[in-house]
Design a protein around this motif. Sequence first.
Motif, PDB file in Angstrom:
ATOM      1  N   PHE A  15       0.733  26.620 -35.318  1.00 22.95           N
ATOM      2  CA  PHE A  15      -0.440  25.896 -34.837  1.00 22.95           C
ATOM      3  C   PHE A  15      -1.657  26.736 -35.158  1.00 22.95           C
ATOM      4  CE2 PHE A  15       0.988  28.306 -31.090  1.00 22.95           C
ATOM      5  CZ  PHE A  15      -0.173  28.950 -30.695  1.00 22.95           C
ATOM      6  N   TYR A  16      -2.809  26.088 -35.157  1.00 23.54           N
ATOM      7  CA  TYR A  16      -4.075  26.784 -35.400  1.00 23.54           C
ATOM      8  C   TYR A  16      -4.796  26.922 -34.074  1.00 23.54           C
ATOM      9  CZ  TYR A  16      -3.506  25.554 -40.389  1.00 23.54           C
ATOM     10  OH  TYR A  16      -3.057  25.410 -41.677  1.00 23.54           O
ATOM     11  N   TRP A  17      -5.197  28.149 -33.759  1.00 25.63           N
ATOM     12  CA  TRP A  17      -5.895  28.385 -32.497  1.00 25.63           C
ATOM     13  C   TRP A  17      -6.682  29.683 -32.606  1.00 25.63           C
ATOM     14  CZ3 TRP A  17      -6.186  25.018 -28.564  1.00 25.63           C
ATOM     15  CH2 TRP A  17      -6.788  25.454 -27.378  1.00 25.63           C
ATOM     16  N   ASN A  18      -7.932  29.639 -32.189  1.00 22.03           N
ATOM     17  CA  ASN A  18      -8.767  30.835 -32.128  1.00 22.03           C
ATOM     18  C   ASN A  18      -9.041  31.123 -30.662  1.00 22.03           C
ATOM     19  OD1 ASN A  18     -10.919  32.680 -32.042  1.00 22.03           O
ATOM     20  ND2 ASN A  18     -11.694  31.982 -34.025  1.00 22.03           N
ATOM     21  N   ASP A  19      -8.496  32.231 -30.151  1.00 20.79           N
ATOM     22  CA  ASP A  19      -8.631  32.566 -28.731  1.00 20.79           C
ATOM     23  C   ASP A  19     -10.082  32.798 -28.302  1.00 20.79           C
ATOM     24  OD1 ASP A  19      -5.951  32.354 -28.024  1.00 20.79           O
ATOM     25  OD2 ASP A  19      -5.533  34.410 -28.659  1.00 20.79           O
ATOM     26  N   ALA A  20     -10.953  33.083 -29.251  1.00 22.71           N
ATOM     27  CA  ALA A  20     -12.361  33.323 -28.920  1.00 22.71           C
ATOM     28  C   ALA A  20     -13.118  32.021 -28.661  1.00 22.71           C
ATOM     29  CB  ALA A  20     -13.042  34.109 -30.046  1.00 22.71           C
ATOM     30  N   SER A  22     -13.368  27.909 -27.129  1.00 20.13           N
ATOM     31  CA  SER A  22     -12.892  27.035 -26.054  1.00 20.13           C
ATOM     32  C   SER A  22     -11.840  26.078 -26.613  1.00 20.13           C
ATOM     33  CB  SER A  22     -14.065  26.219 -25.492  1.00 20.13           C
ATOM     34  OG  SER A  22     -14.523  25.291 -26.474  1.00 20.13           O
ATOM     35  N   ALA A  23     -11.107  25.445 -25.713  1.00 19.15           N
ATOM     36  CA  ALA A  23     -10.132  24.443 -26.136  1.00 19.15           C
ATOM     37  C   ALA A  23     -10.820  23.308 -26.891  1.00 19.15           C
ATOM     38  CB  ALA A  23      -9.376  23.899 -24.925  1.00 19.15           C
ATOM     39  N   GLU A  24     -12.012  22.954 -26.439  1.00 16.54           N
ATOM     40  CA  GLU A  24     -12.762  21.873 -27.098  1.00 16.54           C
ATOM     41  C   GLU A  24     -13.138  22.257 -28.529  1.00 16.54           C
ATOM     42  OE1 GLU A  24     -13.582  23.155 -24.016  1.00 16.54           O
ATOM     43  OE2 GLU A  24     -12.653  21.504 -22.897  1.00 16.54           O
ATOM     44  N   GLU A  25     -13.573  23.506 -28.724  1.00 10.32           N
ATOM     45  CA  GLU A  25     -13.959  23.956 -30.063  1.00 10.32           C
ATOM     46  C   GLU A  25     -12.738  24.031 -30.976  1.00 10.32           C
ATOM     47  OE1 GLU A  25     -16.823  25.347 -32.974  1.00 10.32           O
ATOM     48  OE2 GLU A  25     -16.841  24.055 -31.214  1.00 10.32           O
ATOM     49  N   ASN A  26     -11.617  24.515 -30.461  1.00 10.79           N
ATOM     50  CA  ASN A  26     -10.393  24.541 -31.259  1.00 10.79           C
ATOM     51  C   ASN A  26      -9.997  23.134 -31.682  1.00 10.79           C
ATOM     52  OD1 ASN A  26      -8.934  27.247 -31.647  1.00 10.79           O
ATOM     53  ND2 ASN A  26      -9.686  27.386 -29.551  1.00 10.79           N
ATOM     54  N   LEU A  27     -10.081  22.195 -30.766  1.00  7.83           N
ATOM     55  CA  LEU A  27      -9.736  20.817 -31.085  1.00  7.83           C
ATOM     56  C   LEU A  27     -10.705  20.226 -32.111  1.00  7.83           C
ATOM     57  CD1 LEU A  27      -7.796  18.525 -30.559  1.00  7.83           C
ATOM     58  CD2 LEU A  27      -9.228  17.813 -28.646  1.00  7.83           C
ATOM     59  N   ARG A  28     -11.991  20.538 -31.961  1.00  6.47           N
ATOM     60  CA  ARG A  28     -12.992  20.034 -32.906  1.00  6.47           C
ATOM     61  C   ARG A  28     -12.747  20.571 -34.315  1.00  6.47           C
ATOM     62  NH1 ARG A  28     -17.239  21.328 -35.614  1.00  6.47           N
ATOM     63  NH2 ARG A  28     -17.412  23.464 -34.856  1.00  6.47           N
ATOM     64  N   VAL A  29     -12.456  21.862 -34.438  1.00 10.88           N
ATOM     65  CA  VAL A  29     -12.289  22.487 -35.746  1.00 10.88           C
ATOM     66  C   VAL A  29     -10.907  22.207 -36.347  1.00 10.88           C
ATOM     67  CG1 VAL A  29     -12.204  24.703 -36.973  1.00 10.88           C
ATOM     68  CG2 VAL A  29     -13.970  24.296 -35.248  1.00 10.88           C
ATOM     69  N   PHE A  30      -9.862  22.311 -35.524  1.00 14.41           N
ATOM     70  CA  PHE A  30      -8.502  22.246 -36.050  1.00 14.41           C
ATOM     71  C   PHE A  30      -7.813  20.906 -35.843  1.00 14.41           C
ATOM     72  CE2 PHE A  30      -8.710  26.958 -34.984  1.00 14.41           C
ATOM     73  CZ  PHE A  30      -9.004  27.339 -36.289  1.00 14.41           C
ATOM     74  N   GLY A  31      -8.394  20.023 -35.041  1.00 15.95           N
ATOM     75  CA  GLY A  31      -7.805  18.706 -34.824  1.00 15.95           C
ATOM     76  C   GLY A  31      -6.382  18.782 -34.301  1.00 15.95           C
ATOM     77  N   LYS A  32      -5.491  17.936 -34.843  1.00 18.19           N
ATOM     78  CA  LYS A  32      -4.105  17.889 -34.393  1.00 18.19           C
ATOM     79  C   LYS A  32      -3.390  19.233 -34.556  1.00 18.19           C
ATOM     80  CE  LYS A  32      -2.848  14.522 -37.073  1.00 18.19           C
ATOM     81  NZ  LYS A  32      -2.085  13.465 -37.753  1.00 18.19           N
ATOM     82  N   CYS A  33      -3.858  20.043 -35.483  1.00 21.83           N
ATOM     83  CA  CYS A  33      -3.202  21.340 -35.733  1.00 21.83           C
ATOM     84  C   CYS A  33      -3.428  22.330 -34.597  1.00 21.83           C
ATOM     85  CB  CYS A  33      -3.694  21.939 -37.046  1.00 21.83           C
ATOM     86  SG  CYS A  33      -3.213  20.953 -38.478  1.00 21.83           S
ATOM     87  N   ALA A  34      -4.299  21.993 -33.638  1.00 23.09           N
ATOM     88  CA  ALA A  34      -4.545  22.860 -32.475  1.00 23.09           C
ATOM     89  C   ALA A  34      -3.538  22.621 -31.356  1.00 23.09           C
ATOM     90  CB  ALA A  34      -5.966  22.656 -31.952  1.00 23.09           C
TER      91      ALA A  34
END
Length: 136
Positions: A15-20, A22-34
């Motif tokens: 999965f794609y996730w950047n701990d730095a 927010s969950a919203e930003e991860n979802l915005r950038v990575f979409g379903k891959c988050a």
Amino acid sequence: MILLTRKAEFSSAHFYWNDAWSAEENLRVFGKCANRNGHGHNYTLEVTVAGEIDPVSGFVVDLKQLKDILEREVVSVYDHRHLNLEVPEFAKAIPTTENIAIAIWQRLDGKIPNAKLHRVRVYEMADLFADYYGER
């Protein structure tokens, strides 16, 4: 000099996730891959080596030895694994296709006798791949 390419395959989840972020930003950038549960791919790896042809064997490298190196260094480590959770190099790096190619290069660099690693190509899907040629 001649280039020789060998293929290998492995199946992994990630999965794609950047701990730095927010969950919203991860979802915005990575979409379903988050999705933290991950999703899987059947990856195809191409490893290209460069070298001179041995006049006795006619090979750049011993093909069985190259296959064994790919199996030991990559396939046995990545196949049927969750990259984020089970593969050490992705504890702090997002396992994108690009980062997977770099990680595989690092695993193989200097381990192929009588040839120089030229390129690592990782296909995540038939229409998506990354090439890495090392630090140039």
